[in-house]
Design an enzyme around this catalytic site. Structure first.
Site, PDB file in Angstrom:
ATOM      1  N   SER A 241     -10.392   6.206  -3.565  1.00  0.00           N
ATOM      2  CA  SER A 241     -10.256   5.094  -4.281  1.00  0.00           C
ATOM      3  C   SER A 241     -10.968   4.133  -4.573  1.00  0.00           C
ATOM      4  O   SER A 241     -11.489   3.200  -5.708  1.00  0.00           O
ATOM      5  CB  SER A 241      -8.542   5.041  -4.295  1.00  0.00           C
ATOM      6  OG  SER A 241      -8.505   4.346  -3.073  1.00  0.00           O
TER       7      SER A 241
ATOM      8  N   HIS B 229      -9.918  -1.797   5.973  1.00  0.00           N
ATOM      9  CA  HIS B 229      -9.084  -1.137   6.608  1.00  0.00           C
ATOM     10  C   HIS B 229      -7.844  -2.301   6.023  1.00  0.00           C
ATOM     11  O   HIS B 229      -7.943  -3.232   5.228  1.00  0.00           O
ATOM     12  CB  HIS B 229      -9.333  -2.117   7.351  1.00  0.00           C
ATOM     13  CG  HIS B 229      -8.825  -2.017   9.137  1.00  0.00           C
ATOM     14  ND1 HIS B 229      -8.343  -0.049   9.488  1.00  0.00           N
ATOM     15  CD2 HIS B 229      -7.114  -2.070   9.969  1.00  0.00           C
ATOM     16  CE1 HIS B 229      -7.540  -0.046  10.505  1.00  0.00           C
ATOM     17  NE2 HIS B 229      -6.354  -1.493  10.263  1.00  0.00           N
TER      18      HIS B 229
ATOM     19  N   ASP C 154     -12.417  -0.924  13.557  1.00  0.00           N
ATOM     20  CA  ASP C 154     -11.675  -2.101  13.113  1.00  0.00           C
ATOM     21  C   ASP C 154     -12.072  -3.374  13.843  1.00  0.00           C
ATOM     22  O   ASP C 154     -11.239  -4.038  14.138  1.00  0.00           O
ATOM     23  CB  ASP C 154     -10.252  -0.885  12.892  1.00  0.00           C
ATOM     24  CG  ASP C 154      -9.977   0.243  11.758  1.00  0.00           C
ATOM     25  OD1 ASP C 154     -11.280   0.177  11.265  1.00  0.00           O
ATOM     26  OD2 ASP C 154      -9.477   1.012  12.098  1.00  0.00           O
TER      27      ASP C 154
ATOM     28  N   GLU D 197      -6.855  -3.774  -1.871  1.00  0.00           N
ATOM     29  CA  GLU D 197      -8.163  -3.070  -1.811  1.00  0.00           C
ATOM     30  C   GLU D 197      -9.791  -3.487  -2.767  1.00  0.00           C
ATOM     31  O   GLU D 197     -10.470  -3.793  -2.595  1.00  0.00           O
ATOM     32  CB  GLU D 197      -8.305  -2.308  -0.446  1.00  0.00           C
ATOM     33  CG  GLU D 197      -7.419  -1.932   0.782  1.00  0.00           C
ATOM     34  CD  GLU D 197      -7.625  -0.607   1.670  1.00  0.00           C
ATOM     35  OE1 GLU D 197      -7.747  -0.868   2.603  1.00  0.00           O
ATOM     36  OE2 GLU D 197      -7.830   1.012   0.810  1.00  0.00           O
TER      37      GLU D 197
HETATM   38  C1  GAR Z   1      -8.179   2.978   2.796  1.00  0.00           C
HETATM   39  O1  GAR Z   1      -6.937   2.246   2.588  1.00  0.00           O
HETATM   40  C2  GAR Z   1      -9.296   2.420   3.675  1.00  0.00           C
HETATM   41  O2  GAR Z   1      -8.015   1.031   3.784  1.00  0.00           O
HETATM   42  C3  GAR Z   1      -8.598   3.250   4.759  1.00  0.00           C
HETATM   43  O3  GAR Z   1      -9.003   4.309   4.733  1.00  0.00           O
HETATM   44  C4  GAR Z   1      -7.822   4.383   3.331  1.00  0.00           C
HETATM   45  C5  GAR Z   1      -9.183   5.141   2.444  1.00  0.00           C
HETATM   46  O4  GAR Z   1      -8.389   5.256   1.302  1.00  0.00           O
HETATM   47  N1  GAR Z   1     -10.130   3.031   5.762  1.00  0.00           N
HETATM   48  C6  GAR Z   1      -9.029   2.704   7.418  1.00  0.00           C
HETATM   49  O5  GAR Z   1      -8.450   3.519   8.025  1.00  0.00           O
HETATM   50  C7  GAR Z   1     -10.303   2.651   8.373  1.00  0.00           C
HETATM   51  N2  GAR Z   1     -10.300   2.055   9.658  1.00  0.00           N
HETATM   52  P1  GAR Z   1     -10.184   5.813  -0.049  1.00  0.00           P
HETATM   53  O6  GAR Z   1     -10.564   7.301   0.014  1.00  0.00           O
HETATM   54  O7  GAR Z   1      -8.745   5.647  -1.417  1.00  0.00           O
HETATM   55  O8  GAR Z   1     -10.893   4.544  -0.459  1.00  0.00           O
END
Ligand code: GAR
Length: 196
Positions: free
Chosen positions: A15, A113, A149, A178
């Protein structure tokens, strides 16, 4: 006009990658996605890249679970360089990158993150925030370093935790933040790149 060339890395639903591609399409982000790479063969992030006609590739990660095998990391460097990538954008990439990548792209790898770092690094940070009975959490964009992180913080956005929040409702609210924060931070890199 000099769009910053991006390489986006992700393992999951993509996303944040979609938010970046939509910001480019709408003209609010002067960038060009040169390649989207996933360590997961059937990750939705690769479908999103195809939907936006962005070049994309699966990178076989090798036999480890939390990092890339050294040959795979060397291949990643090669792919990103070949694509002319200036900024590497981690968007839900669930493997630790090591010195090969960090030395190839010094201060040119960013991660997002879902917590207000330094609080709650690691997996499912929104669940950690709920368990700690926090009233506010959020998301952080930071430079990558050798620790998980952890690198220098570039920008953060706060998100309230509501009394009836479940892990799902809280993560969804953090993701809305985000999707605003990440393109805005990358736009800042794009402005500096334009001037360089
Ligand atoms: C996001 O919420 C990002 O912040 C997290 O993974 C998700 C990916 O969502 N990342 C971490 O936790 C890194 N330690 P997405 O695939 O929908 O962009």
């Amino acid at each position: 006009m000099k769009p910053i060339p991006l390489g986006i890395l992700g393992s999951g639903k993509g996303s944040n990658c979609r938010a970046i591609l939509e910001s480019i399409r709408s003209g609010s982000l002067m960038a060009e996605v040169r390649i989207v790479i996933s360590d997961v063969f059937d990750a939705p992030i690769l479908d999103i890249a195809r939907e936006f006609s962005a070049p994309n590739a699966y990178l076989p990660p090798g036999r480890f679970h939390t990092r890339l095998e050294p040959q795979a990391e060397a291949e990643l460097v090669r792919m990103l360089r070949e694509a002319g990538v200036e900024l590497v954008v981690l968007a839900g990439f669930m493997r630790v990158l090591k010195s090969l990548m960090l030395e190839a792209f010094p201060r040119r790898i960013v991660n997002i993150h879902p917590s207000l770092l330094p609080k709650f690094p690691g997996l499912e940070a929104w669940k950690q925030a709920l368990a700690a009975r926090e009233e506010v959490t959020g998301c952080t964009v930071h430079y990558l370093d050798e620790q998980i992180d952890h690198g220098e913080i570039i920008a953060q956005r706060e998100v309230p935790i509501l009394p009836n929040d479940t892990p799902e409702t809280l993560h969804a609210r953090i993701q809305i933040a985000e999707h605003e924060l990440y393109p805005a931070v990358i736009a800042e890199f794009a402005r500096k790149y334009q001037e360089s």
